[in-house]
Write an enzyme that holds these catalytic residues in place. Structure first.
Site, PDB file in Angstrom:
ATOM      1  N   LYS A  22      54.042  33.676  37.847  1.00  0.00           N
ATOM      2  CA  LYS A  22      53.074  34.750  37.575  1.00  0.00           C
ATOM      3  C   LYS A  22      53.484  36.020  38.337  1.00  0.00           C
ATOM      4  CE  LYS A  22      49.183  34.897  40.173  1.00  0.00           C
ATOM      5  NZ  LYS A  22      49.100  36.186  40.872  1.00  0.00           N
ATOM      6  N   ASN A  23      53.838  35.851  39.606  1.00  0.00           N
ATOM      7  CA  ASN A  23      54.121  37.029  40.424  1.00  0.00           C
ATOM      8  C   ASN A  23      55.451  37.700  40.073  1.00  0.00           C
ATOM      9  OD1 ASN A  23      51.714  36.705  41.675  1.00  0.00           O
ATOM     10  ND2 ASN A  23      52.529  36.034  43.646  1.00  0.00           N
ATOM     11  N   ARG A  94      44.886  43.433  41.104  1.00  0.00           N
ATOM     12  CA  ARG A  94      45.510  44.499  41.880  1.00  0.00           C
ATOM     13  C   ARG A  94      46.916  44.842  41.386  1.00  0.00           C
ATOM     14  NH1 ARG A  94      43.256  45.907  46.139  1.00  0.00           N
ATOM     15  NH2 ARG A  94      45.246  46.623  46.934  1.00  0.00           N
ATOM     16  N   CYS A 118      39.281  43.131  47.305  1.00  0.00           N
ATOM     17  CA  CYS A 118      39.894  41.808  47.209  1.00  0.00           C
ATOM     18  C   CYS A 118      39.323  40.919  48.291  1.00  0.00           C
ATOM     19  CB  CYS A 118      41.395  41.959  47.373  1.00  0.00           C
ATOM     20  SG  CYS A 118      42.246  40.400  47.326  1.00  0.00           S
ATOM     21  N   ARG A 123      43.804  45.183  51.451  1.00  0.00           N
ATOM     22  CA  ARG A 123      44.937  45.402  50.544  1.00  0.00           C
ATOM     23  C   ARG A 123      45.063  46.855  50.053  1.00  0.00           C
ATOM     24  NH1 ARG A 123      45.533  40.134  46.803  1.00  0.00           N
ATOM     25  NH2 ARG A 123      47.682  40.799  46.796  1.00  0.00           N
ATOM     26  N   SER A 165      56.165  45.057  52.196  1.00  0.00           N
ATOM     27  CA  SER A 165      55.174  44.814  51.143  1.00  0.00           C
ATOM     28  C   SER A 165      55.903  44.464  49.843  1.00  0.00           C
ATOM     29  CB  SER A 165      54.313  46.071  50.937  1.00  0.00           C
ATOM     30  OG  SER A 165      53.766  46.092  49.629  1.00  0.00           O
ATOM     31  N   VAL A 166      55.466  43.372  49.234  1.00  0.00           N
ATOM     32  CA  VAL A 166      56.060  42.941  47.962  1.00  0.00           C
ATOM     33  C   VAL A 166      55.792  44.001  46.890  1.00  0.00           C
ATOM     34  CG1 VAL A 166      55.956  41.172  46.146  1.00  0.00           C
ATOM     35  CG2 VAL A 166      55.803  40.499  48.559  1.00  0.00           C
ATOM     36  N   ASP A 307      50.790  32.399  50.328  1.00  0.00           N
ATOM     37  CA  ASP A 307      50.203  31.813  49.118  1.00  0.00           C
ATOM     38  C   ASP A 307      50.196  30.283  49.126  1.00  0.00           C
ATOM     39  OD1 ASP A 307      49.660  34.292  48.157  1.00  0.00           O
ATOM     40  OD2 ASP A 307      51.210  34.334  46.614  1.00  0.00           O
ATOM     41  N   ILE A 329      49.781  37.601  57.220  1.00  0.00           N
ATOM     42  CA  ILE A 329      49.933  38.591  56.135  1.00  0.00           C
ATOM     43  C   ILE A 329      48.587  39.232  55.768  1.00  0.00           C
ATOM     44  CG2 ILE A 329      50.809  38.996  53.784  1.00  0.00           C
ATOM     45  CD1 ILE A 329      53.058  37.990  55.538  1.00  0.00           C
ATOM     46  N   ARG A 399      43.308  32.346  36.943  1.00  0.00           N
ATOM     47  CA  ARG A 399      44.110  33.565  37.101  1.00  0.00           C
ATOM     48  C   ARG A 399      45.585  33.233  37.305  1.00  0.00           C
ATOM     49  NH1 ARG A 399      42.451  37.314  41.684  1.00  0.00           N
ATOM     50  NH2 ARG A 399      44.359  38.219  40.869  1.00  0.00           N
TER      51      ARG A 399
HETATM   52  C1  UD1 Z   1      52.035  39.878  46.619  1.00  0.00           C
HETATM   53  C2  UD1 Z   1      51.642  38.674  45.789  1.00  0.00           C
HETATM   54  C3  UD1 Z   1      50.610  37.831  46.524  1.00  0.00           C
HETATM   55  C4  UD1 Z   1      51.125  37.458  47.907  1.00  0.00           C
HETATM   56  C5  UD1 Z   1      51.584  38.695  48.662  1.00  0.00           C
HETATM   57  C6  UD1 Z   1      52.258  38.360  49.989  1.00  0.00           C
HETATM   58  C7  UD1 Z   1      51.900  39.498  43.529  1.00  0.00           C
HETATM   59  C8  UD1 Z   1      51.256  39.908  42.264  1.00  0.00           C
HETATM   60  N1  UD1 Z   1      51.092  39.150  44.530  1.00  0.00           N
HETATM   61  O1  UD1 Z   1      50.860  40.665  46.786  1.00  0.00           O
HETATM   62  O2  UD1 Z   1      50.368  36.646  45.755  1.00  0.00           O
HETATM   63  O3  UD1 Z   1      50.096  36.825  48.639  1.00  0.00           O
HETATM   64  O4  UD1 Z   1      52.532  39.432  47.879  1.00  0.00           O
HETATM   65  O5  UD1 Z   1      53.327  37.516  49.794  1.00  0.00           O
HETATM   66  O6  UD1 Z   1      53.110  39.441  43.623  1.00  0.00           O
HETATM   67  N2  UD1 Z   1      49.886  46.391  52.560  1.00  0.00           N
HETATM   68  C9  UD1 Z   1      49.565  47.630  53.090  1.00  0.00           C
HETATM   69  N3  UD1 Z   1      49.762  48.731  52.313  1.00  0.00           N
HETATM   70  C10 UD1 Z   1      50.268  48.648  51.045  1.00  0.00           C
HETATM   71  C11 UD1 Z   1      50.607  47.384  50.518  1.00  0.00           C
HETATM   72  C12 UD1 Z   1      50.394  46.272  51.295  1.00  0.00           C
HETATM   73  O7  UD1 Z   1      49.109  47.725  54.223  1.00  0.00           O
HETATM   74  O8  UD1 Z   1      50.419  49.689  50.385  1.00  0.00           O
HETATM   75  C13 UD1 Z   1      49.660  45.184  53.365  1.00  0.00           C
HETATM   76  C14 UD1 Z   1      48.689  44.185  52.723  1.00  0.00           C
HETATM   77  O9  UD1 Z   1      47.349  44.521  52.997  1.00  0.00           O
HETATM   78  C15 UD1 Z   1      49.116  42.890  53.346  1.00  0.00           C
HETATM   79  C16 UD1 Z   1      50.640  43.072  53.517  1.00  0.00           C
HETATM   80  O10 UD1 Z   1      50.889  44.460  53.431  1.00  0.00           O
HETATM   81  O11 UD1 Z   1      48.528  42.744  54.619  1.00  0.00           O
HETATM   82  C17 UD1 Z   1      51.468  42.367  52.462  1.00  0.00           C
HETATM   83  O12 UD1 Z   1      50.978  42.698  51.172  1.00  0.00           O
HETATM   84  P1  UD1 Z   1      51.932  42.809  49.905  1.00  0.00           P
HETATM   85  O13 UD1 Z   1      53.245  42.167  50.239  1.00  0.00           O
HETATM   86  O14 UD1 Z   1      51.944  44.199  49.416  1.00  0.00           O
HETATM   87  O15 UD1 Z   1      51.153  41.905  48.858  1.00  0.00           O
HETATM   88  P2  UD1 Z   1      50.977  42.159  47.308  1.00  0.00           P
HETATM   89  O16 UD1 Z   1      52.195  42.790  46.751  1.00  0.00           O
HETATM   90  O17 UD1 Z   1      49.673  42.810  47.080  1.00  0.00           O
END
Ligand code: UD1
Length: 418
Positions: A22-23, A94, A118, A123, A165-166, A307, A329, A399
């Protein structure tokens, strides 16, 4: 409202087919905004994917889904697509924010609703916007929307993310895909799903390399059309069912996967005493009667994934002694704990660390799902618990887990939706 009913303590046996990730599919779907015609294979038919498809349809892409083949064909023939992602399509998922980069790259502007709240943490999307600004976008936020514009197109540059950040890495790669010149991203997320997005973009004609935590992107000048791409398997789904097998399985086989991608998870589970038979593209897992305690912390890839934290915690309830798991995380990702405690688990949380005392016997109860991975941890607990477990609010599960009950029933679990 639908519920899951599980009659626990039924030994699992057989084979589980793992769906596409999915991701990985979500950013690849967003990337199709940049393409003309794409066929995607191994698509998981889960709610988040349909939400992203609705968003792409709203934007103006033509999408054909062959459900029995887990395949979708996407045609982006219109020169003029919408550059808007409205709140109604962003509030439940998101990952919708991933269309920001491709819309900016393709149409030089975008108006995207800020994603909704969320359960697992605040996030924010500041890192996404940070990268897009560095690429030359002008960004302002008003009335709950992100307004982004790059009148003269995006320009390659060097960007160092302040934290990993992913989503922000993916948005930056998508935006830089055909930006002018060279972009070097540093301190990137290098999750297998990010790598799959890069592989897809390179199939589309891109020139992108991942070197350690750096990603180098040379702006693509010619996009290929009519490409076919098969999405990677879902490593989190695989990890979830491996933990189910460790809890209550008797030889469960997973085929057509790459064990190297879940090296960290396998090492931790081996430490806990889980028995594996690992081959090039398959894993067989046996129940372990002697689970050992472990201490670990969730980390960006190649570390242990957040996850899988909730699912691993269920296995920890079976270990002798006190296991510790630190969630590094997300700030609010222990919502499964009160529900697991209602089923008999002995868990205490101090700061970001959960202390899980075991072994404890879990007993069935009526519980409430709160987010995707928390929900599936309750399913795992229900499978190993005495008596009957009822899980409410299972729309969270839908989901991200394709045919969960069917896959488990195929392995003789007593689970049904009511
Ligand atoms: C993706 C995954 C999710 C997984 C997460 C961490 C998808 C669709 N979702 O979520 O399942 O749990 O990676 O492996 O791929 N952050 C900030 N600012 C930003 C973006 C992120 O502070 O602009 C913080 C977040 O709040 C969190 C950390 O960075 O604490 C990691 O988040 P991120 O890696 O961005 O997660 P997602 O991409 O949202």
């Amino acid at each position: 409202m639908q519920k899951l009913l599980i009659k626990g303590k039924k030994e699992l046996f057989g084979k589980i087919n793992i769906s596409g990730s999915k991701n990985a599919t979500l950013p690849i779907l967003a990337a199709t905004i940049l393409a003309d015609k794409v066929t995607l294979m191994n698509i998981p038919l889960v709610k988040d994917i349909f939400t992203m498809i609705d968003l792409l349809k709203f934007i103006g892409l033509k999408i054909n889904i062959s459900k029995n083949k887990n395949r979708i064909e996407i045609v982006n023939s219109k020169n003029k697509i919408k550059t808007l992602a409205p709140y109604k399509l962003m509030k439940t998922m998101r990952a919708g924010v991933l269309v920001l980069g491709p819309l900016l790259a393709k149409n030089k502007k975008a108006k995207i609703s800020l994603p909704g709240g969320c359960a697992i943490g605040t996030r924010p999307v500041n890192l996404h916007l940070f990268a897009l600004k560095k690429l030359g976008a002008k960004i302002r936020i008003k009335n709950g929307y992100i307004f982004a514009e790059a009148k003269n197109g995006l320009k390659g540059t060097n960007i160092t993310f302040p934290s990993i950040s992913v989503g922000a890495t993916e948005n930056a790669v998508l935006a830089a895909f055909n930006a002018k010149g060279k972009t070097l991203l540093k301190n990137c997320a290098i999750e297998p799903e990010v790598k799959d997005l890069v592989k897809f973009l390179n199939t589309l004609g891109g020139n992108i390399k991942i070197i350690g935590r750096k990603i180098l992107i040379i702006g693509c000048s010619k996009i290929k059309t009519n490409i076919k791409y098969e999405v990677i398997f879902d490593r989190i789904e695989l990890g979830t069912y491996i933990i189910a097998a460790a809890l209550i399985g008797k030889k469960i086989l997973f085929n057509k996967i790459d064990p190297r991608i879940i090296k960290c998870e396998i090492n931790i589970l081996k430490k806990m005493g889980v028995n594996f038979k690992i081959q090039k593209s398959s894993i067989e897992v046996d129940k372990s009667n002697n689970i050992k305690k472990v201490n670990l912390m969730t980390k960006p890839y190649p570390g242990f994934p957040t996850d899988l934290q909730a699912q691993l915690m269920v296995l920890m309830t079976k270990a002798k002694g006190t296991s510790k798991i630190k969630e590094s995380i997300f700030e609010n990702r222990f919502m499964h704990v009160p529900e697991l405690k209602r089923m008999g688990a002995n868990i205490e949380i101090k700061d970001k660390i959960a202390f899980v005392k075991g072994p404890t016997k879990l007993t069935g109860a009526e519980v409430m799902a709160t987010d995707l991975r928390a929900s599936v941890s309750l399913v795992l607990a229900g499978l190993v618990a005495d008596n009957r477990t009822i899980i409410n609010r299972i729309y969270h599960l839908d989901r991200g887990y394709e045919s969960l009950e069917k896959k488990l029933r195929h392995c003789k679990a007593k689970i049904k939706r009511i």
